[in-house]
Structures are given as structure tokens and as C-alpha cells.
Motif scaffolding. Sequence first.
Motif, mmCIF file in Angstrom:
data_model
loop_
_atom_site.group_PDB
_atom_site.id
_atom_site.type_symbol
_atom_site.label_atom_id
_atom_site.label_comp_id
_atom_site.label_asym_id
_atom_site.label_seq_id
_atom_site.Cartn_x
_atom_site.Cartn_y
_atom_site.Cartn_z
ATOM 1 N N TYR A 43 0.831 -1.202 0.000
ATOM 2 C CA TYR A 43 0.000 0.000 0.000
ATOM 3 C C TYR A 43 0.866 1.252 0.000
ATOM 4 C CZ TYR A 43 0.706 -1.052 4.945
ATOM 5 O OH TYR A 43 1.254 -1.387 6.138
ATOM 6 N N GLN B 114 1.986 -7.983 3.993
ATOM 7 C CA GLN B 114 1.642 -6.639 3.526
ATOM 8 C C GLN B 114 2.764 -5.681 3.899
ATOM 9 O OE1 GLN B 114 -2.296 -5.292 4.424
ATOM 10 N NE2 GLN B 114 -3.218 -7.264 3.973
ATOM 11 N N ARG C 265 -3.056 0.988 -3.865
ATOM 12 C CA ARG C 265 -2.300 -0.183 -3.417
ATOM 13 C C ARG C 265 -2.197 -1.224 -4.501
ATOM 14 N NH1 ARG C 265 -4.856 -1.850 1.669
ATOM 15 N NH2 ARG C 265 -4.952 0.383 1.972
ATOM 16 N N ARG D 79 -10.134 -0.768 2.569
ATOM 17 C CA ARG D 79 -8.846 -0.817 3.278
ATOM 18 C C ARG D 79 -8.913 -1.773 4.447
ATOM 19 N NH1 ARG D 79 -8.934 5.674 3.587
ATOM 20 N NH2 ARG D 79 -9.911 5.742 1.548
ATOM 21 N N GLY D 80 -10.026 -1.715 5.191
ATOM 22 C CA GLY D 80 -10.201 -2.626 6.325
ATOM 23 C C GLY D 80 -10.325 -4.054 5.832
ATOM 24 N N ASP E 49 -9.427 -1.309 13.408
ATOM 25 C CA ASP E 49 -8.394 -2.325 13.557
ATOM 26 C C ASP E 49 -7.057 -1.640 13.791
ATOM 27 O OD1 ASP E 49 -6.468 -4.329 13.210
ATOM 28 O OD2 ASP E 49 -7.733 -5.387 11.780
ATOM 29 N N ARG F 240 -4.283 -2.772 13.213
ATOM 30 C CA ARG F 240 -3.313 -3.076 12.147
ATOM 31 C C ARG F 240 -3.520 -2.193 10.926
ATOM 32 N NH1 ARG F 240 -4.871 -9.208 11.815
ATOM 33 N NH2 ARG F 240 -6.831 -8.083 12.018
ATOM 34 N N LEU F 241 -4.603 -1.430 10.920
ATOM 35 C CA LEU F 241 -4.906 -0.575 9.767
ATOM 36 C C LEU F 241 -3.811 0.483 9.626
ATOM 37 C CD1 LEU F 241 -7.485 -0.702 8.000
ATOM 38 C CD2 LEU F 241 -8.310 1.257 9.277
ATOM 39 N N PRO F 242 -3.088 0.499 8.500
ATOM 40 C CA PRO F 242 -2.006 1.479 8.404
ATOM 41 C C PRO F 242 -2.548 2.903 8.305
ATOM 42 C CG PRO F 242 -2.225 0.210 6.358
ATOM 43 C CD PRO F 242 -3.206 -0.363 7.326
ATOM 44 N N THR G 49 -6.982 -5.412 5.001
ATOM 45 C CA THR G 49 -6.263 -5.728 6.243
ATOM 46 C C THR G 49 -6.772 -7.049 6.806
ATOM 47 O OG1 THR G 49 -6.062 -3.384 6.689
ATOM 48 C CG2 THR G 49 -5.653 -4.830 8.534
ATOM 49 N N TRP G 50 -8.091 -7.244 6.734
ATOM 50 C CA TRP G 50 -8.693 -8.479 7.263
ATOM 51 C C TRP G 50 -8.192 -9.706 6.503
ATOM 52 C CZ3 TRP G 50 -11.566 -12.619 5.706
ATOM 53 C CH2 TRP G 50 -12.199 -13.363 6.708
ATOM 54 N N ARG H 57 -8.097 3.538 13.083
ATOM 55 C CA ARG H 57 -7.164 2.590 13.711
ATOM 56 C C ARG H 57 -7.664 2.178 15.088
ATOM 57 N NH1 ARG H 57 -1.527 1.578 12.614
ATOM 58 N NH2 ARG H 57 -0.705 1.529 14.694
#
Length: 347
Positions: free
Chosen positions: A134, A205, A174, A195-196, A163, A165-167, A199-200, A159
Motif C-alpha cells: 500500500y 503486507q 495499493r 482498506r479494512g 483495527d 493493524r490498519l495502516p 487488512t482483514w 485505527r
Amino acid sequence: MTSPEVVLHILRPRCYPIRLSLVVPMYNEEAAIPILRAAITSFMREFPAEPEVILVNDGSADATLVKVAEWAADDPRVKVIHLSRNFGHQIAATAGLDYATGDAIVLIDADLQDPLCVIHEMVERYRQGYDVVYGQRDAREGELAFKRISAWAFYRLMRTIVDRRLPVDTGDFRLISRECLDGLQQMREQHRFLRGMVTWVGYPQCAVKYRRNARVTGSTKYPVRKMLSFAWTAATSFSTLPLQFSIVLGMIAGLCGIEEAIRAVAASLAGRTVPGWTSLMVVTSILSSAVLISIGIVGQYVGKIYEESKGRPLYLVARTFNIACPAERNVPGKAARAAGETRESQG
Ligand code: UDP
Ligand code: MG
């Protein structure tokens, strides 16, 4: 989506993608198309893999469709999906991803805010074995202070709520590998926060830093109203935290109520019979607002369940250019009919 742990992957290096798909959702972007066309054409000339460009016209009211159809007529590598109406950026992007046939797929905006040269770096990371690369903005140019501050707050809030982990500072620009996209395509929820969802899906990544340009022309299609609604979709489609918030609110209101009750009992024991109107009003209004907020939040979730239960298609395609057959995923009815026809012809 609760575990924030970083997963250790052993990277599997890959060769160059044989085909690279660029997916571009567009809404009222007629002014940007000539600039986009020049940039993509020169990018395709220098890029070693076989390119494919998927332009999704998300029900634009201007001449976007005419311009992309002209482009497709001149270049067979350009494929156009014209949606039946405006479905919103996240669904338009999903439609483009459904039709992409590349080994690596890159999602970009039509306004060239995300520089195409970054794709080379993304492909290098893809070759190292990353499935999602990304673009992470380290600077944003030409955007108003309000847009910058709201975007900054949006990413931090997401975030916390969605999540960990969400950048941060990462939009939809991306590269996604075919394997990861296959996983993503199994997620057909109506309320989409791509985006979520990416990540899921997981897989290795990583980020590449880049400087986000100003829009080449036109204005953002994400005004504050849409941005807030997008944040709410992200929060409620990925997390039950807002429901927990209503429980906390109820508990606070309950504590206030208990405190009021103790005061009322103490006052009556002390023989100070207060008229009681004020305290009654305070407790009633706190409680009723807590109840209404909680019902409202629950209602939002019930509404989402209702919409999912209808099982509607995510989008409808009115027309395509340079695409021979529709993406099967988009037309379950057609797939079922085709299966029926095969059975009939066999019978
Ligand atoms: N877009 C879309 N449908 C919409 C809104 C936007 O396809 O309903 C497209 C838009 O044309 C652009 C991309 O989504 O290519 C991102 O929108 P924009 O650049 O306006 O958002 P920003 O970069 O300002 O957040
Ligand atoms: Mg943009």
C-alpha cells in the motif's frame, strides 16, 4: 478483527507479473481523462508486463463515459465498465477489481493524486513476495488544511475503532496480488471499507512511502458529508465498538440515576422534603437520551443487517467496452441461467 499481533510470514519471491491491471474508478472526471490517458499510456510504454486498464464509470453525469469509450476504441488494452448509476467509490472499485484479470492489480484514483511511478516500487515489493503493497503518504500537496486535518483524524480514529493493524495515512492506492484478491472477492458485504477488508484478508503486507500530489484538475468527490458517512460505514461495518459505547453510556446514566436516588432518599430521611422536580427532570432527561442514543446505534446495525439480508447485487453494469464476458461474480442470475440452459440442452 481484534488481534493486533503482527503475523510472521516467510516471503516467497515471485517473478514479474505477467499481466498488471490498473483499476480506476471515476465519477465526473471528464477534465482529468486526457491527463490520465497521457500518463497511463506513457506508463504502459515503459512497463515490462502486459498491462490492462479497467476504467469504471460510476454513473457520471458529465462526458466521462464518452471520453473513456473513445479511449477504449483507440486502445484494446483499455476496458470500460459503465455502471447503471452512481454506486460510490468503494463499490466502483470493487467492480473494477472483479473484472481485473492481472496477476497483480493496482487501484488508483483518476485524478493522478497517486503518482504512477510508485507502481514500479510496488511491483518490486510484490516480487519480493508481498501480497499487498500500500502507498503510505508522507506528504500531501495542494489540499486544504481542513482536508489534511480531517484525513489525519480519520486515519487515527479508524485505527482505534476498526483495527489497530490498519495502516495510517493510507488510502486505496495499493497493489494487490491475485491470491489476495481472490480472498477479497469472497467478501461481498454491501457496506464496504476496502482498506479494512484488505487488512482483514491478511497475507504479507508492506508500505511504500510516497508524496501525494494535488488533484490534476476538478475537485474532490469526497466532501465532508461523504467523508463522515464513510467513517461511520467503516466503524459500524468492522467493529461492534459503537454498540459497546451505548452500554457505557447506559452505565454512566445508571450511575447518575443511582446518585440521584441516594440523594433523594437521604433528603427524605433528613426530613428535607424537596419538591423533587429538578432531580426528576435531570434523571429523566439523562436516561431518555441514553436510551435513545443506544436505540439509535442498535438501529444502525439492524439497518445494515436488513440491507445485507436483501442479498442485492453490489452493482449493476449497464455497458462494457472491450470486455467479452461479464465477471461471473457480478451476475449470479446469469450463471444460474447458463447452468439451467446446459442442463436443458443435456436433457
Ligand atoms: N469516485 C467514484 N465514485 C464516487 C466518488 C468518487 O468512482 O462516488 C472516484 C473519483 O472519480 C476518484 C476516486 O474515486 O477517481 C477518489 O475520489 P477523490 O479523488 O474525489 O477522493 P479524494 O482523493 O479527494 O479523497
Ligand atoms: Mg483523489
